[in-house]
Motif scaffolding. Structure first.
Motif, mmCIF file in Angstrom:
data_model
loop_
_atom_site.group_PDB
_atom_site.id
_atom_site.type_symbol
_atom_site.label_atom_id
_atom_site.label_comp_id
_atom_site.label_asym_id
_atom_site.label_seq_id
_atom_site.Cartn_x
_atom_site.Cartn_y
_atom_site.Cartn_z
ATOM 1 N N THR A 14 0.830 -1.203 0.000
ATOM 2 C CA THR A 14 0.000 0.000 0.000
ATOM 3 C C THR A 14 0.862 1.250 0.000
ATOM 4 O O THR A 14 0.590 2.213 -0.726
ATOM 5 N N PHE A 15 1.921 1.224 0.813
ATOM 6 C CA PHE A 15 2.789 2.393 0.904
ATOM 7 C C PHE A 15 3.491 2.672 -0.420
ATOM 8 O O PHE A 15 3.595 3.825 -0.851
ATOM 9 N N VAL A 16 3.969 1.618 -1.086
ATOM 10 C CA VAL A 16 4.645 1.796 -2.369
ATOM 11 C C VAL A 16 3.678 2.350 -3.414
ATOM 12 O O VAL A 16 4.018 3.242 -4.201
ATOM 13 N N ALA A 22 1.650 7.254 -6.408
ATOM 14 C CA ALA A 22 0.618 8.262 -6.650
ATOM 15 C C ALA A 22 1.096 9.642 -6.227
ATOM 16 O O ALA A 22 0.808 10.650 -6.889
ATOM 17 N N SER A 23 1.833 9.712 -5.119
ATOM 18 C CA SER A 23 2.365 10.989 -4.648
ATOM 19 C C SER A 23 3.354 11.577 -5.645
ATOM 20 O O SER A 23 3.342 12.778 -5.927
ATOM 21 N N LEU A 24 4.232 10.719 -6.172
ATOM 22 C CA LEU A 24 5.194 11.198 -7.168
ATOM 23 C C LEU A 24 4.484 11.707 -8.417
ATOM 24 O O LEU A 24 4.882 12.722 -8.991
ATOM 25 N N GLY A 56 0.503 11.557 4.706
ATOM 26 C CA GLY A 56 0.622 12.985 4.425
ATOM 27 C C GLY A 56 2.057 13.466 4.507
ATOM 28 O O GLY A 56 2.506 14.254 3.671
ATOM 29 N N VAL A 57 2.805 12.986 5.508
ATOM 30 C CA VAL A 57 4.209 13.379 5.634
ATOM 31 C C VAL A 57 5.023 12.836 4.466
ATOM 32 O O VAL A 57 5.969 13.475 3.999
ATOM 33 N N THR A 58 4.641 11.654 3.972
ATOM 34 C CA THR A 58 5.314 11.108 2.786
ATOM 35 C C THR A 58 5.115 12.033 1.593
ATOM 36 O O THR A 58 6.070 12.363 0.876
ATOM 37 N N LEU A 59 3.871 12.461 1.381
ATOM 38 C CA LEU A 59 3.595 13.400 0.296
ATOM 39 C C LEU A 59 4.345 14.709 0.507
ATOM 40 O O LEU A 59 4.901 15.268 -0.434
#
Length: 205
Positions: A6-8, A13-15, A152-155
């Protein structure tokens, strides 16, 4: 916590989101052209401070929708799908826009605060937090609010890196954005439509 798969997927999607030149990038590039790299960096950090506002709002509000109301969550989801499709169609059919705006020099603290406002009012970021981010939250993986903060912090991290690149190379990016407006518009349209499809076919967990 959140599964690695899920994280990957979320990271991808964030990238996709941060590589599309949007209001944040255009503002940073324009500020860099007007005042230099220090102002561009100040605006970049202001922009991502605005992301913290989105994270806090999402953790407080979306976690409730995810756990308490399938109906409200569905309304938010399909409104987001519709808006993503609208953004994609508009990008593919609209005329080219200027890559930057003429900005007057401002003190760095004011530049920072303007960056916060630009991001808080950026519909692309709001849409991501309201429509797409909740699709990656799994109630079985623990607190939805904590998962939203982690995602959110990842984004934010990806966004900050992207913003710094724009800030450090504002002059070159401003020129390239102006020359390649049509290509960027088509890429943006396809990515928005793709995100709309992903959101539509990703169920509530």
């Amino acid at each position: 916590m959140i599964s690695w798969s899920t994280f990957v997927f979320f990271a991808g999607a964030s990238l996709a989101l941060v590589v599309i030149p949007g209001p944040n990038h255009l503002y940073i590039a324009a500020r860099g052209l007007a005042q230099g790299r220090a102002a561009a960096l100040a605006s970049a950090f202001g922009v991502e401070t605005g992301t913290l506002v989105h994270i806090a709002a999402a953790a407080a509000g979306l976690s409730y929708l995810i756990t308490k109301s399938a109906t409200l969550f569905g309304i938010v989801k399909w409104a987001g799908v519709a808006y993503l499709v609208y953004l994609g169609v508009r990008a593919l059919t609209s005329k080219e826009e200027a890559a930057g705006r003429a900005l007057r020099p401002q003190p760095l603290p004011k530049v920072f605060l303007e960056g916060v406002v630009v991001n808080v009012l950026n519909p692309k970021v709001t849409l991501f937090f309201l429509a797409l981010l909740p699709q990656f939250v799994d109630q079985r993986a623990g607190s939805p609010a904590l998962q939203i903060v982690v995602l959110g912090v990842t984004l934010l991290t990806f966004g900050l890196l992207s913003d710094i690149v724009y800030a450090l190379t504002a002059g070159a990016l401003g020129t390239r954005l102006a020359r390649r407006a049509r290509t960027l518009r088509y890429v943006s349209g396809v990515v928005y439509l793709g995100m709309g499809v992903v959101t539509a076919f990703t169920g509530r967990k």
